[in-house]
Scaffold this active site. Structure first.
Site, PDB file in Angstrom:
ATOM      1  N   TYR A 147      41.717  29.730  40.305  1.00 58.16           N
ATOM      2  CA  TYR A 147      43.098  29.867  40.785  1.00 58.16           C
ATOM      3  C   TYR A 147      43.353  28.979  41.992  1.00 58.16           C
ATOM      4  CZ  TYR A 147      42.988  33.596  37.433  1.00 58.16           C
ATOM      5  OH  TYR A 147      42.841  34.292  36.266  1.00 58.16           O
ATOM      6  N   TYR A 148      42.346  28.806  42.815  1.00 57.65           N
ATOM      7  CA  TYR A 148      42.444  27.852  43.925  1.00 57.65           C
ATOM      8  C   TYR A 148      42.644  26.445  43.375  1.00 57.65           C
ATOM      9  CZ  TYR A 148      41.210  25.704  48.424  1.00 57.65           C
ATOM     10  OH  TYR A 148      41.215  24.987  49.593  1.00 57.65           O
TER      11      TYR A 148
END
Length: 282
Positions: A147-148
């Protein structure tokens, strides 16, 4: 001549170090942060050369208000540093919906809105620089950071497009990609309950390295801050600035591998072109 900077995420880490360095050399800084009071020591030392605004970049209305207030207070802002960030360290299944939303709202949408808020002012003054801070993870990937990476790859695509659009106005855009650095960011990573199914996978290996202290942090935060200042002072406006041995090596390896895979599909790519285009190319 002193330079005026607008920097988000200045309460700690890279944002704090950059603010300290700039003030020490006589520049002016508009610093934003979520925790009021975290820069009181610098304000006491440097006075009006430090303008402080309380800002959570996930609040779009607040982004526009604070950016407008900073330009109104300082008149001209030469460099906008989009630095505020949020990290989720978890496999794809482990992260919660709220964590996913927070990382996207902060790293992607928050950064987008800072740029959108600053551009009318930068265009009006006829000059300026935007530095979009990402990481090596804006062009390559590591397990547990999906997700980063989604947010950082997204903001790099946005920044690369913006660079083309704003060049005619005398505004530069550089994507700054620091590698793994002991700034405290790793300790601030948000985690999630561990799923045992991932223990014997690459996600589990990276988790053990991070929690066990064997995850390498090869770079010097002070040197990174210095390199950013040197870049601005030089007047150069590269699209990307890799900072760190891991950034350079990992991103290069990723690009080489991607290019090799891309080239391997040349024939099938051209096989779907319309016959008229094939004839025209021939």
């Amino acid at each position: 001549m002193a330079t005026t900077w607008f920097i988000t995420g200045t309460s700690s880490g890279f944002g704090r170090l950059l603010t300290e360095r700039l003030l020490a050399r006589g520049d002016r800084v508009a610093a934003t942060l979520r925790r009021p009071g975290a820069l009181d020591d610098l304000r006491a030392q440097h006075g009006d050369r430090l303008w402080i605004g309380t800002l959570d970049v996930t609040d779009t209305a607040a982004v526009h208000r604070v950016v407008d207030d900073a330009f109104a207070a300082l008149g001209t802002i030469d460099v906008v540093v989009n630095n505020a960030g949020y990290g989720v360290f978890a496999s794809v299944e482990e992260a919660s919906d709220d964590q996913i939303r927070q990382v996207v709202d902060t790293n992607l949408l928050g950064s987008i809105h800072v740029v959108r808020a600053a551009l009318p002012h930068l265009r009006a003054q006829g000059h300026g620089r935007i530095l979009q801070v990402t990481t090596a993870g804006g062009q390559t990937t590591y397990p547990n950071f999906a997700y980063y990476h989604a947010s950082k790859w997204g903001i790099e695509g946005f920044a690369e497009t913006v660079a083309q659009e704003i060049a005619p106005f005398g505004i530069g855009m550089t994507i700054v990609e620091p590698g793994a650095t002991p700034t405290g960011f790793g300790g601030a990573l948000v985690t999630a309950p561990v799923m045992p199914e991932y223990e014997d996978t690459p996600a589990g290996e990276v988790r053990r390295a991070l929690t066990g202290g064997t995850f390498t942090l090869p770079n010097d935060a002070e040197k990174i801050a210095g390199a950013v200042v040197d870049l601005v002072d030089s007047g150069a406006t590269p699209l990307r600035l890799p900072l760190g041995s891991d950034t350079y090596d990992d991103v290069r390896a990723s690009l080489v591998a991607r290019l090799a895979e891309h080239d391997a599909h040349r024939d099938v790519a051209y096989s779907v072109v319309k016959d008229s285009e094939v004839t025209a190319r021939a």
